[in-house]
Each structure stands twice: as C-alpha cells, then as structure tokens.
Design an enzyme around this catalytic site. Structure first.
Site, PDB file in Angstrom:
ATOM      1  N   SER A 111       0.810  -1.219   0.000  1.00 33.75           N
ATOM      2  CA  SER A 111       0.000   0.000   0.000  1.00 33.75           C
ATOM      3  C   SER A 111       0.847   1.274   0.000  1.00 33.75           C
ATOM      4  CB  SER A 111      -0.948  -0.037   1.192  1.00 33.75           C
ATOM      5  OG  SER A 111      -1.843   1.033   1.127  1.00 33.75           O
ATOM      6  N   HIS A 112       0.715   2.065   1.058  1.00 29.87           N
ATOM      7  CA  HIS A 112       1.360   3.373   1.137  1.00 29.87           C
ATOM      8  C   HIS A 112       2.749   3.294   1.760  1.00 29.87           C
ATOM      9  CE1 HIS A 112      -0.950   2.173   4.552  1.00 29.87           C
ATOM     10  NE2 HIS A 112      -0.089   2.829   5.302  1.00 29.87           N
ATOM     11  N   LYS A 124      -1.457  -9.992  -0.732  1.00 29.83           N
ATOM     12  CA  LYS A 124      -2.780 -10.100  -0.118  1.00 29.83           C
ATOM     13  C   LYS A 124      -3.721 -10.847  -1.043  1.00 29.83           C
ATOM     14  CE  LYS A 124      -5.985  -6.228  -0.385  1.00 29.83           C
ATOM     15  NZ  LYS A 124      -6.545  -5.081   0.270  1.00 29.83           N
ATOM     16  N   ASP A 275      -2.031   6.788  -3.348  1.00 32.51           N
ATOM     17  CA  ASP A 275      -0.940   6.076  -2.685  1.00 32.51           C
ATOM     18  C   ASP A 275      -0.318   4.989  -3.557  1.00 32.51           C
ATOM     19  OD1 ASP A 275      -2.988   4.170  -2.569  1.00 32.51           O
ATOM     20  OD2 ASP A 275      -2.234   3.344  -0.686  1.00 32.51           O
ATOM     21  N   ASP A 277      -0.609   1.762  -4.031  1.00 35.68           N
ATOM     22  CA  ASP A 277      -1.432   0.828  -4.810  1.00 35.68           C
ATOM     23  C   ASP A 277      -2.740   1.459  -5.281  1.00 35.68           C
ATOM     24  OD1 ASP A 277      -2.357   0.980  -2.191  1.00 35.68           O
ATOM     25  OD2 ASP A 277      -3.258  -1.009  -2.279  1.00 35.68           O
ATOM     26  N   ASP A 279      -5.378   2.876  -3.779  1.00 39.68           N
ATOM     27  CA  ASP A 279      -6.691   2.830  -3.128  1.00 39.68           C
ATOM     28  C   ASP A 279      -6.943   4.045  -2.239  1.00 39.68           C
ATOM     29  OD1 ASP A 279      -4.882   2.035  -1.223  1.00 39.68           O
ATOM     30  OD2 ASP A 279      -5.965   0.216  -0.621  1.00 39.68           O
ATOM     31  N   ARG A 280      -5.879   4.786  -1.890  1.00 38.38           N
ATOM     32  CA  ARG A 280      -6.078   5.974  -1.053  1.00 38.38           C
ATOM     33  C   ARG A 280      -6.070   7.250  -1.888  1.00 38.38           C
ATOM     34  NH1 ARG A 280      -2.720   5.454   4.570  1.00 38.38           N
ATOM     35  NH2 ARG A 280      -3.604   3.452   5.182  1.00 38.38           N
ATOM     36  N   LYS A 374     -11.274   0.316  -1.352  1.00 42.73           N
ATOM     37  CA  LYS A 374     -11.355   1.758  -1.487  1.00 42.73           C
ATOM     38  C   LYS A 374     -10.691   2.125  -2.807  1.00 42.73           C
ATOM     39  CE  LYS A 374      -7.524   2.059   1.749  1.00 42.73           C
ATOM     40  NZ  LYS A 374      -7.530   1.375   3.038  1.00 42.73           N
ATOM     41  N   ARG A 494      -2.034   5.344  17.224  1.00 44.92           N
ATOM     42  CA  ARG A 494      -2.818   6.361  16.521  1.00 44.92           C
ATOM     43  C   ARG A 494      -3.794   6.980  17.520  1.00 44.92           C
ATOM     44  NH1 ARG A 494      -0.987   5.244  11.629  1.00 44.92           N
ATOM     45  NH2 ARG A 494      -1.252   3.225  10.618  1.00 44.92           N
TER      46      ARG A 494
HETATM   47  C1  G1P Z   1      -4.333   1.728   8.175  1.00 51.05           C
HETATM   48  C2  G1P Z   1      -5.488   2.698   8.264  1.00 51.05           C
HETATM   49  C3  G1P Z   1      -6.778   1.973   8.026  1.00 51.05           C
HETATM   50  C4  G1P Z   1      -6.708   1.263   6.676  1.00 51.05           C
HETATM   51  C5  G1P Z   1      -5.473   0.392   6.603  1.00 51.05           C
HETATM   52  C6  G1P Z   1      -5.277  -0.183   5.217  1.00 51.05           C
HETATM   53  O1  G1P Z   1      -4.478   0.715   9.122  1.00 51.05           O
HETATM   54  O2  G1P Z   1      -5.516   3.372   9.496  1.00 51.05           O
HETATM   55  O3  G1P Z   1      -7.848   2.866   8.061  1.00 51.05           O
HETATM   56  O4  G1P Z   1      -7.843   0.482   6.472  1.00 51.05           O
HETATM   57  O5  G1P Z   1      -4.312   1.155   6.908  1.00 51.05           O
HETATM   58  O6  G1P Z   1      -5.082   0.804   4.263  1.00 51.05           O
HETATM   59  P1  G1P Z   1      -3.778   0.750  10.545  1.00 51.05           P
HETATM   60  O7  G1P Z   1      -2.296   0.906  10.306  1.00 51.05           O
HETATM   61  O8  G1P Z   1      -4.323   1.943  11.262  1.00 51.05           O
HETATM   62  O9  G1P Z   1      -4.158  -0.551  11.176  1.00 51.05           O
HETATM   63 ZN    ZN Z   2      -3.158   1.545  -0.383  1.00 50.32          ZN
END
Ligand code: G1P
Ligand code: ZN
Length: 541
Positions: A111-112, A124, A275, A277, A279-280, A374, A494
């Site tokens: 992801s990010h 995944k 981001d 991949d 999705d954000r 997303k 967080r």
């Molecule tokens: C984080 C984000 C959450 C999102 C997830 C996947 O997870 O806070 O909203 O669904 O990435 O993108 P976290 O690291 O808080 O568990």
């Molecule tokens: Zn992502």
C-alpha cells in the site's frame, strides 16, 4: 515440469487486515514468498480456478509475480489474468476479479509503505467478490503457514508479462491485459465525463500527484487522454520500484510538494494524490485542505450529481475512528449509517448486502460499491464531477457544507515505531482505567463514556472486539486510541481527535487550534509521554 519443494514453516507469516506485509528482504528470503503463496492456494484451492494477479510495481513486484504464476500453474489453476508489467492498482484488481467472475486475486503491494530493496513488500488475497479476505480466511492461511511441509512450483521460463495477450505456462493460461482499460471503462459508466471534459476545456486546472506509484498510468489515461486535462496535469506519473524514494502516502506530510503547490499564490483549482497501490486519495482545493472525513461527507451529500449515483445511496458507512461528519449527512438524507472497525473488509459485507453504497475511512480511503476496495481515483473523479456540476470552488463547497451540517474538526496524531512492550503497557493501563473515566474532568472537558469498541457485523453476525479505545466527552468531542495493524516496525499508536461545532460558527478556525484541548486531554488520559517517551507525534493528518 512441476516440482514439489520440501520446506519448513516460517514464523510470523500472519496476514493482517491488508495481507502479509514485511520488509522486502524478508519476502525475498528463502522459501518465504513461496510458503505464504502455498498457504493461500491450500486454503482457497487452486485446481481449475481463475485468479487475477497484479501489484503496485514496487521493488520485487515483477519477480514475485513470476513465482506466483509458476506456483499457480503447479497447483492446478486454469487461468490467471495479469496486468501488463504485473501492474494493477488495488481497485483495478478488485474490478477485474468481479468483471471476470474469477475465484479471487492476489495483489502484491504494501500500500502506502515505501518500496525498495530495504523497504516494504506485501501479498494479499482478495475474494471472488473483489474484497480483501475476511479474518476467517486469513487466519486459516496463517494456520497453514505454521504446518506447511512443501510447496509446488513449475520449472519454466518467465512469462513475458510486457506482452498483452494469451500466454501459456504448463497447462495454465496466462492472460496479460491492459491494466487500465477495464477500470477506465468502469469510471466512464459512473461519472459525467462530458461535464468534466467541459470543465477542463474551460480552463480548470488540476495537479494530480501519483507519487511515482501505480496510479500514474490510470491518471494519465483518464484525466489527460479521456477528460482532456492539459498534459502535465499528472505528475510523478511513472510507477517506479522505489517510488522515486517518496513515501507514497497521500497526506499533508508525505504529499508536501502537492500541498505547497496548492497553497501557493498561483495554485491550481484542484489537487489530488493517491498512494502506492491506488486505493487511497487526498484531495486539496486552492488554499484549502479537505480532511478525509469531510471528503466522505461531501461525497455522500453530493453523489447524486454523478450519473452512477443519481438514484441515491442505499446507505453510508464509516470506520469508527472516522469523524461523524458523514453521519450528519446520512441523517439529513434519511440514509442508514454504519460505524465499522478499521479496515475495508467490513464495508464489503455491507456493500454485498446492498446496505451501503459509499464508505470511507479517515485514513484517506473512500470508495463505493463499484468495487470492493477503497478507490483513490474514484474519489478524485467524483470530486471532479461534483465541481463540474456545482461550478463552485472546493472552498465554497466545504464552507456551504459546514454551514449546513456543522463542522467536525478532526485530526489524527501518529506516534510511530514505539517499542511494542511500551505500547502494550499504555493500552493495558488505559483499558484498566476505562470504567473510572466517566465523570472525570480533563482539560475542561467532562468524560461522558469510555469503552473498547466492539462490532457485530449486521450481515454475518461476526464479532470483532478490542477495535480501539473510545473516550466520549459531554460536549461531543471524542478521542480514540488505537494501535496500527499495518506497521512493519514496532508499534504505531494512533490518536484520533474530534470536536463538533454546529452551524457556521468558527468556520475558519484551524483544525489543530480547535482541537488543542482535546489533544492535551488525550496526552493526559493515556500518559503518552510517560509510557512511550514521546511528547509529539511523528505524523499529523
Ligand atoms: C491503516 C489505516 C486503516 C486502513 C489500513 C489499510 O491501518 O488506518 O484505516 O484500512 O491502513 O489501508 P492501521 O495501520 O491503522 O491498522
Ligand atoms: Zn493503499
């Protein structure tokens, strides 16, 4: 030829809400990727099945794809649909899984998180509905990794994933497809491309920052080629294995270049970023930042302006730590509104059951039932559609929204890479104190209620506990404490902060300023400095 390779279980292959995520060298270690992929196939079954495969282009994406293909063939899969160059954004993968009615898909992404030889990698599995595997499935995969004794792999040359068309790998068919085409076609069914095209033609200026990650080709094709945005609208549009050294997380901290551009004197009308991949998303107006929680609320309130949603929404859902701004819209529109634990998979159930059309998280995730992930570009396009129809600026739209529904000031403070034991101790103390919190005064705020969020899925009845400690105050302010489930180093605390101001009052107050007492209360209640040694967050969004 199929080889069965003897292996031994590898500790810690426990997928979280977003699959298995580890440092790239770990994934590249002996048998590591293979063990996890075999566990996936053992759990979901591969014989005769069709899967989708693609990733965000990060370092090791290309080689991992070849391994996964060889293992799919050895495990008897009939067909794998792969994005050209082994690329697929997460929402595009979700769409291909659904469009082709496949048996699921494997997405290679962290992801990010940054990519590169010493950064992060991830794998995944998504289900036939296009959404992330539920906990029962990921748990079964994890169990399988603890007992595996062998994996199956074909001995074969690499498939030429740069060439679109049909290939063969042993008995298995590999269809290499344009990663963008089907996704772009789907977007054309949802949004008023003609209106958006007219807006660009009339001089509307945008900056789309793909952060050297996977959405580059999608953004160029959709925004520049199909919608006529001027060339150069899309920046950082070529996916790079290390994302150009950027941290591909679209928030004010990591997408600072975009923020600077949007707050400069000659800023474009609209800015957006996505981001690793895809999705954000982050959305910014000229001189005004749109918090993801507000973005969700504005999208829900205005979605009917886009052709794909003109019949209205079946419901709205948000993750628990996301601000209640969307709830106010749902209430005004008479829509069902759901509060789910963090993670997109909870929305999937609601969407499959037709209970929610638009969903969102404070973590820059927004999407709808067009896929089961997303979708960053989707959110950006819906904003463009709304701007094209309302013919107002982002700032005007936000101000009208706050004047009508009130404003939920919101911020998230992250404390990263804390020693796990220290983070655990903080939570143990917080949980132990929960029952005594109601009635307590902190920083001029009175605690009304406090709990550890638990969720019963209204569709399948499954129960998720310990989803975050919530402290609710009499004046409607709220603090949520949660540990990240996606970090790869130590623990990330967080802290989610919220305060509600009804009506037009305080429209121009800065969110951090408005939240200052809530922030102080959070530090006092959880003893953040005492437990972690940190007095200031690493990332503020
Ligand atoms: C984080 C984000 C959450 C999102 C997830 C996947 O997870 O806070 O909203 O669904 O990435 O993108 P976290 O690291 O808080 O568990
Ligand atoms: Zn992502």
């Amino acid at each position: 030829m199929i080889t069965t390779v003897a292996t031994t279980p590898i500790a810690g292959q426990k997928p979280g809400t977003s699959g298995l995520r580890k440092k790239t060298p770990v994934f590249m270690g002996r048998h590591y990727l293979e063990n996890f992929v075999q566990a996936i196939f053992d759990v979901v079954g591969a014989k005769g099945k069709t899967f989708v495969l693609g990733g965000d282009g990060r370092y090791f994406n290309d080689r991992a794809a070849q391994v996964i293909l060889r293992m799919a063939a050895a495990n008897g899969a009939a067909r794998v649909i792969v994005g050209q160059g082994a690329l697929l954004s997460t929402p595009a993968a979700s769409h291909l899984i659904r469009l082709n009615q496949t048996d699921g898909g494997i997405i290679m992404s962290a992801s990010h998180n940054p990519g590169g030889p010493n950064e992060d990698f991830g794998v995944k599995f998504n289900m036939p509905n296009g959404g992330p595997a539920p906990e029962s499935v990921t748990e079964a995969m994890y169990q399988r990794t603890t007992e595996l004794a062998e994996y199956r792999i074909c001995e074969a040359q690499d498939v030429d994933l740069d060439r679109i068309g049909r290939h063969r790998l042993g008995e298995m068919v590999v269809d290499v497809v344009d990663p963008v085409a089907d996704y772009a076609a789907l977007m054309e069914t949802l949004f008023d491309f003609r209106a958006i095209r007219a807006m660009f033609a009339s001089g509307f200026r945008m900056r789309m920052d793909s952060m050297c990650a996977v959405t580059g080709p999608y953004a160029v094709e959709i925004l520049e080629n199909r919608l006529g945005a001027p060339k150069g609208t899309c920046v950082n549009a070529i996916p790079l294995p290390d994302f150009g050294g950027l941290h591909p997380d679209p928030n004010p901290t990591w997408a600072k270049a975009l923020m600077d551009e949007m707050f400069a004197p000659d800023a474009p009308d609209f800015g957006a970023a996505s981001d690793g991949d895809g999705d954000r998303n982050m959305v910014v107006g000229r001189g005004i930042y749109v918090s993801p929680s507000d973005s969700l609320a504005v999208l829900a309130a205005n979605a009917h302006l886009a052709p794909g949603y003109k019949a209205g929404l079946s419901g709205v859902a948000r993750s628990m730590p996301t601000s209640a701004a969307a709830d106010r819209v749902a209430e005004a529109l008479g829509l069902a509104c759901y509060e789910t634990p963090t993670g997109w998979k909870f929305f999937g159930n609601l969407m499959d059951a037709g209970r929610a059309t638009i969903c969102g998280e404070e973590s820059f995730g927004t999407g709808s039932d067009h896929v089961r992930e997303k979708d960053g570009l989707w959110a950006i396009l819906l904003w463009l559609n709304i701007l094209a129809v309302r013919k107002q600026s982002v700032a005007e739209i936000l101000r009208e929204h706050w004047a009508k529904y009130g404003r939920n000031y919101y911020s998230r403070h992250d404390f990263e890479a804390i020693e796990t034991a220290k983070a655990d101790a903080l939570f143990a103390a917080l949980r132990a104190a929960l029952a005594d919190l109601p009635g307590r005064q902190v920083e001029g705020l009175e605690v009304e209620a406090a709990d550890d969020f638990a969720y019963t899925d209204p569709v399948d009845g499954s129960i998720s506990t310990k989803q975050g400690v919530r402290v609710l105050f009499k004046d409607g302010s709220r603090i949520v404490f949660r540990l990240s489930g996606t970090g790869t180093e130590g623990a990330t605390l967080r802290v989610y902060l919220e305060r509600y101001a009804p009506g037009p009052a305080g429209l121009d107050l800065d969110a951090q300023a408005a939240l200052a007492p809530v922030v102080r209360a959070a530090h006092e209640l959880a003893g953040i400095a005492a437990f972690t040694g940190r007095s200031a967050p690493d990332v503020v969004t």
